[in-house]
Design an enzyme around this catalytic site. Structure first.
Site, PDB file in Angstrom:
ATOM      1  N   ASP A 179       0.870  -1.175   0.000  1.00 40.96           N
ATOM      2  CA  ASP A 179       0.000   0.000   0.000  1.00 40.96           C
ATOM      3  C   ASP A 179       0.907   1.225   0.000  1.00 40.96           C
ATOM      4  OD1 ASP A 179      -2.143   1.693  -0.030  1.00 40.96           O
ATOM      5  OD2 ASP A 179      -3.207   0.778   1.648  1.00 40.96           O
ATOM      6  N   TRP A 180       0.317   2.362  -0.133  1.00 40.97           N
ATOM      7  CA  TRP A 180       1.037   3.636  -0.261  1.00 40.97           C
ATOM      8  C   TRP A 180       1.993   3.831   0.938  1.00 40.97           C
ATOM      9  CZ3 TRP A 180       0.048   7.482  -4.101  1.00 40.97           C
ATOM     10  CH2 TRP A 180       0.633   8.717  -3.859  1.00 40.97           C
TER      11      TRP A 180
END
Ligand code: BGC
Length: 742
Positions: free
Chosen positions: A277-278
């Site tokens: 994820d980011w």
């Protein structure tokens, strides 16, 4: 027999040898054999760029240092970047462009939680298809959806983004969504988006509903509930999987080898791409499981993460780790393989560019109609005293409240690209298609958090002057979604006071909610004769709601989540285990407790003194303008351990209105080696019935539907007795039993 056996083996061998050696794998191996370690590592890096051409980015691409780009939505910019990759870099590997296209690109369908209320896989499929066509036309190849996190806590803002609390519903709708995005298995279709099953795993179980928080999901719950939708997504061919931000029991998903390598790759045979994820990888430093970015790179490559979203741990440290002998080059090769495989499957090597000669078609009549249909099917009628709804088109309506004309907020969370000037609000629809309606409009509050009550008198007067008041309240879009958790789920600000003020005018009141989560509206119910609940309904929410209010459409949505009475009841979900002391149907309320009551006088069962045992509305609940009756449950007494049974029931529309009912099948495994949920959804279907019509419905239930992971973490079916219920919500009353013999 022997000869036949040999023949079959020979045939199989022949088939294996003559089957084309997978052409894609051959191409991948060829590329890999010619790539430098740096070029391989470049493939593992996803960079966020804006919609301008940046010389530094171009240079990095030419040097083979960028495998993927997120957030470019300008096709000309995407093509320029792509040209640098395909025509100006040594290996000519195309970039895969990603963007969060969650419930639409330009045309927005209701938020996923709303779509889930339709219990309509085909609709979810079609909405994903529409999103893919729009997004692909600007050069996006990859969406980070569907979110398959089970959410049993409405405080968590991202409950908006998933399909609710149930693993079966989430799995079925998740698969439909994947098929829609991925053009029904045609990933190479020029209108397909690669889907991404996220967030793997347990992210929805964040402690206290605080986003990004720790989850503590034990092994059985992990496998029987939280991982289930992901397993289905993998079987359905999802191209990519995103790991989650949270640590579960101390292990952040970005370093969870058991999750990614053992479960996802080895057990489920996933051969697509796993993305972080980011910055979830570099956040392992904050989690306190990595001391620096080099540590991060080591942990994540070892866990099996292929691509790093925006943080630079792989880019900066993998080569060094290979040189030091801490990471085998084969680990990097495997990650590159997974990424290239998706690029090949999407046909990006053959068609890397977006055709800019054809202007993208957004907000087409077809998309708007679909968004409207989706908003209609997603609305849930929670209350309708005295059949106040549907309203007559000749009645004079007072339209009140901050959500009646909130073009931005009606779209909900995750609408990076949706344009609010295209939103049709209820007031917009009253000025357009419904302009024949006689109405007075008084917003009373400028937005949901507005606390200025100065216009409440106007609202009361408007209600007094009308036949009926329709009060539109809820949440602004910004109050749900990522990083938007709440601890109090009452209508925000002074909206409940507004409702009271309107009610005091003495006219019938319809409460229309538009929100990103199920709110605790118990205190508001006495002021509302009817309640129509909409999870943010998207671009066409306005006309859809008016269609429902005026009876041109009949509500059919059902709650994909339990609606609690008080936030303090959370977590409260229908498919819980029984305790050893389940509460009876009627529990003592605070007011009923005698003074100086004895310690054990309340019966010592499991409930809250102040909010009881039950939720406000159960999972699966939703009314209609029709009324449906269930009868004649029939099922065989036994199911073979490797077989299936058909469960039949009759539904009658006993009203004068045609309508659709979502019939639901629930099952309970009565005695098992571990405690099992009190009931679990195992089937549902939307059934259209004309007024007065009776239909027989049938559910196929297979033994494998009843399998679960027990103590040994092996999925199996345990013989014994099962109870089934069929009905219109999770409190379904029509009940039968069958058994699986030993
Ligand atoms: C979210 C993901 C999303 C990603 C890219 C993250 O903050 O958790 O769901 O796909 O950002 O925008």
């Amino acid at each position: 027999m022997k000869t036949i056996g040999c023949f079959v083996i020979l045939l199989a061998l022949f088939a294996a040898c003559s089957a084309p050696v997978d052409e894609t794998e051959r191409k991948i191996n060829d590329l890999l054999s010619r790539m430098t370690t740096e070029e391989k590592i470049g493939q593992l890096f996803q960079v966020s760029l804006d919609n301008t051409v940046d010389e530094r980015a171009l240079q990095a691409i030419r040097e083979g240092k960028m495998g993927s780009v997120i957030n470019v939505v300008n096709p000309a910019v995407a093509n320029t970047l792509q040209k640098a990759a395909v025509e100006e870099s040594r290996m000519g590997i195309p970039i895969i462009f990603g963007r969060d296209v969650i419930h639409g690109f330009k045309t927005l369908a209701p938020i996923p939680l709303g779509q889930a209320a339709s219990f309509d896989p085909q609709l979810i499929h079609d909405c994903a298809r529409m999103s893919a066509v729009e997004a692909r036309s600007v050069g996006i190849h990859w969406t980070f959806a569907p979110m398959l996190d089970i959410a049993r806590d409405a405080r968590w803002g991202r409950i908006a983004e998933g399909f609710g609390e149930d693993p079966y519903l989430t799995a079925r709708l998740g698969v439909a969504s994947i098929q829609g995005f991925q053009a029904d298995g045609q990933l190479a279709d020029s209108h397909a988006l690669a889907a991404c099953a996220k967030h793997f795993a347990g992210y929805g179980a964040a402690e206290g509903g605080r986003d990004y928080n720790t989850s503590n999901i034990p092994p059985l719950l992990w496998r029987n509930v939280y991982l289930t939708p992901f397993e289905h997504a993998v079987s359905a061919g999802v191209a990519t999987v995103m790991v989650s931000f949270n640590d579960n029991d101390g292990i952040p998903s970005s370093s969870n080898k058991e999750l990614v390598k053992t479960i996802l790759r080895d057990d489920w045979h996933f051969d697509g791409l796993v993305v972080s994820d980011w910055t979830s990888m570099d956040e392992m430093i904050a989690h306190g499981v990595a001391k620096d970015l080099k540590d991060v790179a080591l942990l994540s490559i070892d866990a099996g993460l292929d691509m790093e979203m925006v943080s630079p741990a792989y880019l900066l440290h993998l080569a060094e780790l290979v040189k030091e002998g801490k990471v085998p080059e084969t680990a990097i090769d495997n990650a590159v393989r997974n990424i290239l495989r998706i690029k090949f499957r999407m046909g990006l090597f053959d068609r890397p560019y977006t055709d800019t000669s054809v202007p993208p078609a957004f907000y087409t009549e077809e998309s708007l109609q679909l968004a409207r249909k989706a908003a209609v099917e997603s609305a849930i009628l929670l209350k309708n005293d005295g059949d106040l709804l549907p309203l007559s088109e000749t009645q004079k309506i007072a339209v009140i409240g901050p959500m009646a004309d909130a073009p931005h907020d009606q779209l909900g969370t995750w609408c990076f690209d949706g344009d609010k000037t295209h939103t049709v609000t209820p007031v917009g629809a009253l000025k357009g298609e419904y302009r024949h309606i006689n109405y007075i409009y008084e917003p009373a509050l400028a937005y949901s958090r507005d606390k200025n009550t100065a216009r409440f008198d106007n609202a009361r007067r408007a209600a007094a002057a009308a036949d009926v008041a329709v009060v539109f309240v809820g949440e602004e879009a910004i109050l749900s979604g990522e990083a938007h958790s709440l601890s109090n789920l009452n209508l925000i600000g002074v909206q409940s006071d507004l409702l009271k003020a309107v009610k005091s005018a003495g006219k019938p009141v319809v409460l229309v909610v538009m929100a990103g989560r199920p709110l605790t509206i118990e205190r508001d119910l006495p002021c509302a004769d009817a309640v129509l609940y909409n999870f943010h309904p998207g671009t066409m929410g306005g006309p859809a709601i008016l269609d429902l209010l005026f009876g041109r459409a009949n509500p059919s949505g059902k709650l994909p989540v339990t609606v609690v009475r008080e936030a303090g009841q959370i977590p409260l979900y229908y498919n819980h285990n029984n305790t050893g002391r389940p509460a009876p149907d009627k529990v003592t309320t605070l007011d009923e407790i005698p003074l100086e009551a004895g310690q054990t006088s309340l019966g010592n069962t499991s409930f809250y003194l102040d909010s009881g045992r039950d939720p406000l509305f159960p999972f699966g609940y939703g009314l209609s303008y029709s009324s449906f009756e269930y009868s004649n449950l029939t099922l065989p007494g036994q199911m073979p351990a490797d077989g299936a049974i058909t469960i039949k029931a009759t539904i009658t529309n006993s009203s004068r209105t045609d309508g659709t009912e979502v019939a639901q099948l629930y099952v309970r495994d009565m005695v098992a080696s571990v405690a099992r949920p009190v009931k679990e959804l195992k089937g549902f279907q939307r059934v259209w019935l004309k007024a007065g019509e009776t239909k027989e419905i049938a559910f196929e239930l297979t033994a494998s539907d009843l399998a679960f992971f027990g103590r040994d973490l092996v999925r199996k079916i345990e013989p014994g007795e099962f109870t089934v219920w069929v009905g219109g919500d999770s409190n379904a009353q029509l009940k039968g039993v069958f058994s699986i013999p030993k």
